[in-house]
Design a protein around this motif. Structure first.
Motif, PDB file in Angstrom:
ATOM      1  N   UNK A 277      48.334  37.963  36.455  1.00 10.29           N
ATOM      2  CA  UNK A 277      47.043  37.360  36.176  1.00 10.29           C
ATOM      3  C   UNK A 277      45.907  38.279  36.606  1.00 10.29           C
ATOM      4  N   UNK A 278      44.728  37.852  36.253  1.00  5.61           N
ATOM      5  CA  UNK A 278      43.518  38.630  36.492  1.00  5.61           C
ATOM      6  C   UNK A 278      43.362  39.001  37.967  1.00  5.61           C
ATOM      7  N   UNK A 279      43.641  38.070  38.847  1.00  7.64           N
ATOM      8  CA  UNK A 279      43.506  38.326  40.280  1.00  7.64           C
ATOM      9  C   UNK A 279      44.418  39.467  40.720  1.00  7.64           C
ATOM     10  N   UNK A 280      45.620  39.520  40.155  1.00  3.51           N
ATOM     11  CA  UNK A 280      46.558  40.582  40.505  1.00  3.51           C
ATOM     12  C   UNK A 280      46.023  41.947  40.090  1.00  3.51           C
ATOM     13  N   UNK A 281      45.389  41.983  38.924  1.00  2.00           N
ATOM     14  CA  UNK A 281      44.893  43.266  38.441  1.00  2.00           C
ATOM     15  C   UNK A 281      43.697  43.739  39.262  1.00  2.00           C
ATOM     16  N   UNK A 282      42.834  42.813  39.674  1.00  2.00           N
ATOM     17  CA  UNK A 282      41.718  43.187  40.546  1.00  2.00           C
ATOM     18  C   UNK A 282      42.256  43.776  41.849  1.00  2.00           C
ATOM     19  N   UNK A 283      43.301  43.150  42.395  1.00  2.00           N
ATOM     20  CA  UNK A 283      43.908  43.667  43.626  1.00  2.00           C
ATOM     21  C   UNK A 283      44.505  45.050  43.398  1.00  2.00           C
ATOM     22  N   UNK A 284      45.141  45.249  42.246  1.00  2.00           N
ATOM     23  CA  UNK A 284      45.710  46.560  41.922  1.00  2.00           C
ATOM     24  C   UNK A 284      44.611  47.619  41.847  1.00  2.00           C
ATOM     25  N   UNK A 285      43.542  47.278  41.159  1.00  2.00           N
ATOM     26  CA  UNK A 285      42.447  48.230  40.982  1.00  2.00           C
ATOM     27  C   UNK A 285      41.824  48.602  42.325  1.00  2.00           C
ATOM     28  N   UNK A 366      31.046  36.985  37.319  1.00  6.04           N
ATOM     29  CA  UNK A 366      30.829  37.805  38.514  1.00  6.04           C
ATOM     30  C   UNK A 366      31.273  37.058  39.763  1.00  6.04           C
ATOM     31  N   UNK A 367      31.009  35.762  39.804  1.00  4.03           N
ATOM     32  CA  UNK A 367      31.469  34.951  40.940  1.00  4.03           C
ATOM     33  C   UNK A 367      32.989  34.905  40.980  1.00  4.03           C
ATOM     34  N   UNK A 368      33.606  34.884  39.816  1.00  4.51           N
ATOM     35  CA  UNK A 368      35.067  34.881  39.736  1.00  4.51           C
ATOM     36  C   UNK A 368      35.644  36.173  40.304  1.00  4.51           C
ATOM     37  N   UNK A 369      35.008  37.301  39.987  1.00  6.34           N
ATOM     38  CA  UNK A 369      35.475  38.584  40.517  1.00  6.34           C
ATOM     39  C   UNK A 369      35.347  38.608  42.035  1.00  6.34           C
ATOM     40  N   UNK A 370      34.237  38.105  42.542  1.00  7.13           N
ATOM     41  CA  UNK A 370      34.048  38.063  43.996  1.00  7.13           C
ATOM     42  C   UNK A 370      35.126  37.224  44.662  1.00  7.13           C
ATOM     43  N   UNK A 371      35.529  36.143  43.990  1.00  8.86           N
ATOM     44  CA  UNK A 371      36.590  35.290  44.532  1.00  8.86           C
ATOM     45  C   UNK A 371      37.917  36.033  44.574  1.00  8.86           C
ATOM     46  N   UNK A 372      38.164  36.873  43.555  1.00  6.30           N
ATOM     47  CA  UNK A 372      39.423  37.617  43.491  1.00  6.30           C
ATOM     48  C   UNK A 372      39.445  38.795  44.454  1.00  6.30           C
ATOM     49  N   UNK A 373      38.278  39.363  44.712  1.00  8.54           N
ATOM     50  CA  UNK A 373      38.205  40.605  45.471  1.00  8.54           C
ATOM     51  C   UNK A 373      38.536  40.388  46.939  1.00  8.54           C
ATOM     52  N   UNK A 374      39.087  41.438  47.534  1.00 12.76           N
ATOM     53  CA  UNK A 374      39.373  41.402  48.971  1.00 12.76           C
ATOM     54  C   UNK A 374      38.123  41.690  49.790  1.00 12.76           C
ATOM     55  N   UNK A 375      37.064  42.127  49.104  1.00  8.31           N
ATOM     56  CA  UNK A 375      35.794  42.411  49.776  1.00  8.31           C
ATOM     57  C   UNK A 375      34.895  41.190  49.652  1.00  8.31           C
TER      58      UNK A 375
END
Length: 456
Positions: A277-285, A366-375
């Protein structure tokens, strides 16, 4: 008359074949009409010289964009030697390469014509032959001396008059393939042997028969150590393949090919196997960036570009990729996604309203990305991210709207203006409906599945 003339984007249906062809003979033409009032401006020595510069305009196709500006100005010229003096001033029409994904770009031909406000051609046969253009530089129209003098007299005789300058830029379609601007393993020398060695190493690593130094110092259960372990494996694997394939040829080009090939195999057979899922790819990146693995970052960018370019890529997925490209500085992906979203705005019946809707969607994503990000990001960071993307979209949309695209010689401005606005063939359809689940889409619950990458 306004300073900028809005010309809709027109596309010949035959462009679909041209856009997918690798043959360098396939070309396309972009036409831009620049309305201006010829004027003189005072320079340092109080001398009045002709100086007119067009607004920037963009030639865009398949998400690949190049921005240009035209110029009409007095220049001091020496014909075959001698002193420069007032009598040596001539008017030149020039074209400048302002911005684009490549530092240098090849243009097959540029044609210009001067018309009155009714479209009647007043001065034609202004050409710039094929040449390589470097970002920030330009070329003038080339005329023989007698013709140049006629052009200078013509322009000076029409100071303070309104004219149109029609510009046609002819380029190869291969220049507008986004994948050309990312590393390609297909063209690597001895790529078949290198690929086989890379695949064997990865298979042996998965079987546990490869000893990677210092792996025992890291904790495979630790989130912080996960991509540090990937870095150890990647560096060790590249070293093994280099020993097997490079031999005495340890040139920088060969080593670059090997690293690109290994990154391609490792990304596909190891990293992507754990992404659902999208969250996994953000973590990979974020992981490959934090671990300083630029080759794997480029592979991730290449993968996302391919997904954006697919015909069934839905609008929300493309906007997610656009925000990711801005956040993680993925220049090629940003160019492609921005171009596709800009085409969506232009093709809409009510572009201003569509732009407002897209801005709201970007804020939510953008809020969704922030939720996925480790930062941990605050709302101000999200606002800055969206603001930067929106500013780029506004600029590109304005510049694209001034340019028409065809597969035939430049037509009159009247015919260009009457052509229907369309999204270029080969660019993903941007209907708001989602026919099927895209990669990294979250489940209907809105929660993301977290999958740990197996490095053991």
């Amino acid at each position: 008359m306004s300073e900028e003339m809005q010309v809709p984007l027109s596309v010949d249906p035959t462009l679909q074949e041209a856009s997918t062809s690798d043959e360098p003979r396939e070309k396309m033409s972009f036409q831009y009409t620049w309305p201006l009032r010829i004027c003189k401006r005072l320079v340092e020595n109080e001398e009045a010289l002709i100086l007119n510069v067009s607004p920037p305009f963009t030639t865009s196709y398949n998400g690949v964009a190049f921005t240009w500006t035209a110029r009409l100005s007095d220049e001091c010229v020496v014909w075959g030697g001698g002193e420069i003096g007032p009598s040596k001033e001539h008017v030149f029409a020039s074209l400048y390469y302002k911005d684009g994904i490549a530092q240098d770009v090849w243009v097959d031909e540029v044609k210009m014509a001067i018309c009155d406000t009714n479209g009647q051609v007043l001065f034609s046969d202004l050409k710039i032959p094929e040449a390589e253009w470097t970002k920030g530089s330009g070329w003038p129209v080339q005329l023989e001396r007698g013709r140049q003098a006629q052009f200078t007299d013509f322009v000076h005789s029409r100071v303070d008059e309104q004219i149109w300058i029609q510009v046609e830029i002819r380029m190869k379609t291969s220049i507008f393939n986004p994948m050309n601007y990312l590393p390609s393993v297909d063209k690597a020398c001895r790529s078949q042997r290198i690929e086989e060695c890379c695949q064997k190493y990865v298979q042996d690593f998965k079987k546990g028969v490869v000893f990677v130094p210092n792996m025992d110092l890291l904790n495979p259960e630790s989130k912080e150590d996960k991509f540090a372990m990937h870095r150890l494996v990647f560096v060790h694997g590249c070293g093994i393949v280099e020993e097997q394939c490079a031999g005495d040829n340890d040139s920088a080009e060969m080593l670059r090919h090997i690293r690109s090939q290994f990154a391609h195999v490792y990304f596909k057979d190891v990293l992507m196997k754990e992404v659902n899922f999208y969250e996994d790819f953000v973590a990979l990146l974020e992981g490959v960036i934090a671990a300083h693995l630029p080759a794997l970052k480029r592979e991730a960018e290449k993968f996302m570009c391919r997904e954006v370019m697919t015909e069934n890529a839905d609008s929300m997925f493309i906007k997610r990729m656009l925000l990711l490209s801005e956040r993680y500085r993925l220049d090629v992906l940003k160019m492609v996604a921005t171009g596709v979203v800009a085409d969506q705005i232009i093709a809409h019946q009510d572009p201003p309203q569509e732009f407002i809707q897209i801005k709201h969607e970007l804020k939510s994503l953008a809020s969704e990305i922030s939720h996925c990000s480790s930062v941990d990001d605050d709302e101000d960071v999200d606002e800055l991210l969206v603001g930067s993307v929106v500013e780029d979209l506004q600029s590109l949309t304005r510049r694209i709207r001034r340019v028409s695209l065809s597969h035939s010689p430049s037509q009159s401005s009247a015919s260009s203006a009457s052509s229907a606005t369309a999204t270029p063939t080969g660019v993903p359809s941007l209907s708001p409906g989602v026919a099927e689940q895209r990669p990294f889409d979250s489940p209907s619950t809105g929660r993301f599945k977290r999958v740990e990458l197996d490095v053991g």
